[in-house]
Design a protein around this motif. Structure first.
Motif, PDB file in Angstrom:
ATOM      1  N   LYS A   1      84.996  76.354  72.865  1.00 44.30           N
ATOM      2  CA  LYS A   1      86.515  76.739  72.898  1.00 44.30           C
ATOM      3  C   LYS A   1      87.280  75.576  73.169  1.00 44.30           C
ATOM      4  CE  LYS A   1      85.450  81.298  74.607  1.00 44.30           C
ATOM      5  NZ  LYS A   1      85.801  82.309  75.867  1.00 44.30           N
ATOM      6  N   THR A   2      86.408  74.310  73.733  1.00 40.98           N
ATOM      7  CA  THR A   2      87.340  73.113  74.102  1.00 40.98           C
ATOM      8  C   THR A   2      87.506  72.283  72.596  1.00 40.98           C
ATOM      9  OG1 THR A   2      86.130  72.923  76.168  1.00 40.98           O
ATOM     10  CG2 THR A   2      87.057  70.758  75.134  1.00 40.98           C
ATOM     11  N   ILE A   3      88.617  71.688  72.435  1.00 37.55           N
ATOM     12  CA  ILE A   3      89.100  70.708  71.552  1.00 37.55           C
ATOM     13  C   ILE A   3      88.762  69.217  71.920  1.00 37.55           C
ATOM     14  CG2 ILE A   3      91.085  69.789  70.202  1.00 37.55           C
ATOM     15  CD1 ILE A   3      92.477  72.395  70.599  1.00 37.55           C
ATOM     16  N   PHE A   4      87.719  68.820  71.260  1.00 37.93           N
ATOM     17  CA  PHE A   4      87.108  67.592  71.503  1.00 37.93           C
ATOM     18  C   PHE A   4      88.068  66.295  71.045  1.00 37.93           C
ATOM     19  CE2 PHE A   4      83.581  70.028  72.243  1.00 37.93           C
ATOM     20  CZ  PHE A   4      82.781  69.212  73.298  1.00 37.93           C
ATOM     21  N   ILE A   5      88.466  65.489  71.567  1.00 31.32           N
ATOM     22  CA  ILE A   5      89.190  64.344  71.297  1.00 31.32           C
ATOM     23  C   ILE A   5      88.332  63.011  71.274  1.00 31.32           C
ATOM     24  CG2 ILE A   5      90.906  62.707  71.791  1.00 31.32           C
ATOM     25  CD1 ILE A   5      92.445  65.199  73.266  1.00 31.32           C
ATOM     26  N   LEU A   6      88.217  62.359  70.014  1.00 33.08           N
ATOM     27  CA  LEU A   6      87.529  61.084  70.095  1.00 33.08           C
ATOM     28  C   LEU A   6      88.504  59.980  69.880  1.00 33.08           C
ATOM     29  CD1 LEU A   6      84.866  59.613  69.171  1.00 33.08           C
ATOM     30  CD2 LEU A   6      85.513  59.887  66.785  1.00 33.08           C
ATOM     31  N   LYS A   7      88.529  59.337  71.236  1.00 39.86           N
ATOM     32  CA  LYS A   7      89.260  58.287  71.400  1.00 39.86           C
ATOM     33  C   LYS A   7      88.708  56.828  71.124  1.00 39.86           C
ATOM     34  CE  LYS A   7      92.066  56.280  75.066  1.00 39.86           C
ATOM     35  NZ  LYS A   7      92.606  56.302  76.748  1.00 39.86           N
ATOM     36  N   ILE A   8      89.519  56.143  69.874  1.00 39.97           N
ATOM     37  CA  ILE A   8      89.105  55.028  69.405  1.00 39.97           C
ATOM     38  C   ILE A   8      89.447  53.546  70.372  1.00 39.97           C
ATOM     39  CG2 ILE A   8      88.699  53.462  67.441  1.00 39.97           C
ATOM     40  CD1 ILE A   8      87.705  56.189  66.913  1.00 39.97           C
ATOM     41  N   LYS A   9      88.538  52.999  70.947  1.00 41.64           N
ATOM     42  CA  LYS A   9      88.869  51.793  71.878  1.00 41.64           C
ATOM     43  C   LYS A   9      88.578  50.623  70.928  1.00 41.64           C
ATOM     44  CE  LYS A   9      87.347  49.023  75.841  1.00 41.64           C
ATOM     45  NZ  LYS A   9      86.505  49.008  76.954  1.00 41.64           N
ATOM     46  N   GLY A  10      89.527  49.919  70.729  1.00 42.72           N
ATOM     47  CA  GLY A  10      89.432  48.929  69.850  1.00 42.72           C
ATOM     48  C   GLY A  10      89.788  49.030  68.511  1.00 42.72           C
ATOM     49  N   TYR A  11      90.720  49.811  68.255  1.00 39.96           N
ATOM     50  CA  TYR A  11      91.351  50.450  66.866  1.00 39.96           C
ATOM     51  C   TYR A  11      91.607  49.182  65.838  1.00 39.96           C
ATOM     52  CZ  TYR A  11      94.270  52.207  63.364  1.00 39.96           C
ATOM     53  OH  TYR A  11      94.818  52.368  61.876  1.00 39.96           O
TER      54      TYR A  11
ATOM     55  N   PHE B   1      85.100  58.042  57.920  1.00 34.57           N
ATOM     56  CA  PHE B   1      84.999  58.088  59.499  1.00 34.57           C
ATOM     57  C   PHE B   1      85.969  59.126  60.058  1.00 34.57           C
ATOM     58  CE2 PHE B   1      86.076  57.178  63.814  1.00 34.57           C
ATOM     59  CZ  PHE B   1      84.799  56.728  64.416  1.00 34.57           C
ATOM     60  N   TYR B   2      87.264  58.927  59.503  1.00 34.41           N
ATOM     61  CA  TYR B   2      88.500  59.744  59.896  1.00 34.41           C
ATOM     62  C   TYR B   2      88.179  61.185  59.365  1.00 34.41           C
ATOM     63  CZ  TYR B   2      90.783  56.148  62.463  1.00 34.41           C
ATOM     64  OH  TYR B   2      90.914  55.004  63.384  1.00 34.41           O
ATOM     65  N   GLU B   3      87.915  61.305  58.142  1.00 36.05           N
ATOM     66  CA  GLU B   3      87.982  62.531  57.233  1.00 36.05           C
ATOM     67  C   GLU B   3      86.965  63.510  57.920  1.00 36.05           C
ATOM     68  OE1 GLU B   3      86.078  63.959  52.741  1.00 36.05           O
ATOM     69  OE2 GLU B   3      87.015  61.946  53.229  1.00 36.05           O
ATOM     70  N   LYS B   4      85.502  62.794  58.259  1.00 37.50           N
ATOM     71  CA  LYS B   4      84.714  63.829  58.546  1.00 37.50           C
ATOM     72  C   LYS B   4      84.839  64.216  59.933  1.00 37.50           C
ATOM     73  CE  LYS B   4      82.325  63.339  54.647  1.00 37.50           C
ATOM     74  NZ  LYS B   4      82.391  64.709  53.730  1.00 37.50           N
ATOM     75  N   PHE B   5      85.190  63.257  60.694  1.00 39.14           N
ATOM     76  CA  PHE B   5      85.346  63.793  62.321  1.00 39.14           C
ATOM     77  C   PHE B   5      86.510  64.868  62.304  1.00 39.14           C
ATOM     78  CE2 PHE B   5      82.765  60.099  63.712  1.00 39.14           C
ATOM     79  CZ  PHE B   5      82.145  60.886  64.697  1.00 39.14           C
ATOM     80  N   THR B   6      87.466  64.556  61.438  1.00 41.39           N
ATOM     81  CA  THR B   6      88.322  65.561  61.625  1.00 41.39           C
ATOM     82  C   THR B   6      88.191  67.116  61.020  1.00 41.39           C
ATOM     83  OG1 THR B   6      90.220  63.702  61.122  1.00 41.39           O
ATOM     84  CG2 THR B   6      90.887  66.016  60.671  1.00 41.39           C
ATOM     85  N   ASN B   7      87.305  66.867  60.153  1.00 43.04           N
ATOM     86  CA  ASN B   7      86.828  68.110  59.219  1.00 43.04           C
ATOM     87  C   ASN B   7      85.841  68.860  60.249  1.00 43.04           C
ATOM     88  OD1 ASN B   7      87.985  67.572  56.991  1.00 43.04           O
ATOM     89  ND2 ASN B   7      86.365  66.863  55.728  1.00 43.04           N
ATOM     90  N   ILE B   8      85.171  68.631  61.338  1.00 46.33           N
ATOM     91  CA  ILE B   8      84.678  69.397  62.138  1.00 46.33           C
ATOM     92  C   ILE B   8      84.996  69.733  63.163  1.00 46.33           C
ATOM     93  CG2 ILE B   8      82.265  68.463  60.843  1.00 46.33           C
ATOM     94  CD1 ILE B   8      81.865  66.650  63.627  1.00 46.33           C
ATOM     95  N   GLY B   9      86.484  69.354  63.622  1.00 47.61           N
ATOM     96  CA  GLY B   9      87.290  69.645  64.659  1.00 47.61           C
ATOM     97  C   GLY B   9      87.562  68.695  65.603  1.00 47.61           C
ATOM     98  N   PHE B  10      87.402  67.426  65.377  1.00 44.15           N
ATOM     99  CA  PHE B  10      87.835  66.447  66.253  1.00 44.15           C
ATOM    100  C   PHE B  10      89.090  66.011  66.043  1.00 44.15           C
ATOM    101  CE2 PHE B  10      83.313  65.849  67.259  1.00 44.15           C
ATOM    102  CZ  PHE B  10      83.424  65.447  68.576  1.00 44.15           C
ATOM    103  N   LYS B  11      90.033  65.791  67.116  1.00 43.10           N
ATOM    104  CA  LYS B  11      91.167  65.206  67.225  1.00 43.10           C
ATOM    105  C   LYS B  11      90.925  63.687  67.488  1.00 43.10           C
ATOM    106  CE  LYS B  11      95.970  65.042  69.283  1.00 43.10           C
ATOM    107  NZ  LYS B  11      96.979  65.606  70.154  1.00 43.10           N
ATOM    108  N   ILE B  12      91.564  62.805  66.697  1.00 45.61           N
ATOM    109  CA  ILE B  12      91.365  61.446  66.821  1.00 45.61           C
ATOM    110  C   ILE B  12      92.523  60.791  67.280  1.00 45.61           C
ATOM    111  CG2 ILE B  12      90.558  59.262  65.753  1.00 45.61           C
ATOM    112  CD1 ILE B  12      89.251  60.934  63.572  1.00 45.61           C
ATOM    113  N   GLU B  13      92.182  59.829  68.426  1.00 45.06           N
ATOM    114  CA  GLU B  13      93.458  59.097  69.078  1.00 45.06           C
ATOM    115  C   GLU B  13      93.027  57.548  68.750  1.00 45.06           C
ATOM    116  OE1 GLU B  13      93.986  60.220  72.964  1.00 45.06           O
ATOM    117  OE2 GLU B  13      94.895  62.099  72.575  1.00 45.06           O
ATOM    118  N   ASN B  14      93.821  56.647  68.130  1.00 46.29           N
ATOM    119  CA  ASN B  14      93.590  55.414  68.258  1.00 46.29           C
ATOM    120  C   ASN B  14      94.089  54.663  69.414  1.00 46.29           C
ATOM    121  OD1 ASN B  14      92.488  55.570  65.710  1.00 46.29           O
ATOM    122  ND2 ASN B  14      94.568  55.809  64.610  1.00 46.29           N
TER     123      ASN B  14
END
Length: 232
Positions: free
Chosen positions: A193-203, A219-232
């Motif tokens: 139920k949690t929305i996971f955030i993938l935080k990029i250190k050193g973007y 990298f961005y496409e696949k992680f987004t497709n499985i439900g991750f929100k990405i923060e640079n």
């Protein structure tokens, strides 16, 4: 320390080390007693040396299965000469070559001082130790991956393994295996139920070194497709 195999209360094999040598390509593998989980012998005709030996290891899943055509006995050592029933694939040989790197250091290594071959085999070794994970072990809602030093694809896969898993985390060694790892954890991510955030250190470093690399896009496409929100 001895390796012993008893047959009808007689010791047939006893040694500190077993050397497995294939006749086809003369690959030599030295197996230490402390690395072995079990040794299984299946006899046909003992006098004709009709023997299959299976070596199971403590730290990884693959077994070495030999059809033995000759047995040499030396002090503290047995040399089994024959043909592998299952050939040594890249994963297997890479793990054996780097067994001490993986076990003696217990991941306390300076990754960025390793050469490309050492990095590659280290990650392959992680596959043997943990396989493809079905769930992520880092349960924090924000998962931080440190890409501030990455220069090659292998660096990225290593940092992902560290970020997502507790020990010997494997996240691939090339694009196909990277995608396989994502697919493997995707079901567990979608069930959360949690929305996971993938935080990029050193973007900025990642952007600079991978601007012309397809991994950056994947990298961005696949992680987004499985439900991750990405923060640079």
């Amino acid at each position: 320390m001895k390796i012993e195999f008893l047959f009808e209360e007689k010791t047939l094999l006893s040694a500190k080390y077993i050397k497995l040598i294939t006749k086809e390509d003369f690959v030599r593998i030295v197996v230490k007693k402390e690395d072995i989980k079990s040794v299984n012998f299946q006899f046909g005709n003992i006098l004709d040396k009709d023997l299959d030996v299976t070596i199971s290891f403590k730290s990884f899943k693959s077994n070495y299965i030999f059809n033995i055509s000759d047995i040499l006995f030396k002090t503290n050592e047995i040399i089994l000469i024959g043909v592998l029933v299952d050939s040594l694939y890249l994963y297997d040989q890479g793990y054996i070559d780097n067994f001490k790197l993986l076990t003696d250091n217990k991941e306390k290594i300076n990754w960025y001082e390793l050469n490309k071959k050492q990095k590659y085999y280290y990650l392959r070794g992680c596959y043997f130790l943990g396989g493809l994970k079905k769930t992520i072990e880092n349960r924090k809602p924000i998962i931080t991956v440190d890409l501030s030093k990455v220069k090659t694809d292998l660096d990225v896969y290593y940092e992902l393994g560290k970020a997502f898993f507790k020990s010997y985390g494997y996240f691939g060694t090339e694009l196909d295996s990277f995608v396989d790892c994502l697919i493997n954890i995707s079901t567990s991510i979608k069930d959360e139920k949690t929305i996971f955030i993938l935080k990029i250190k050193g973007y900025e470093n990642f952007k600079k070194n991978f601007s012309d690399n397809i991994l950056s896009e994947i990298f961005y496409e696949k992680f987004t497709n499985i439900g991750f929100k990405i923060e640079n």
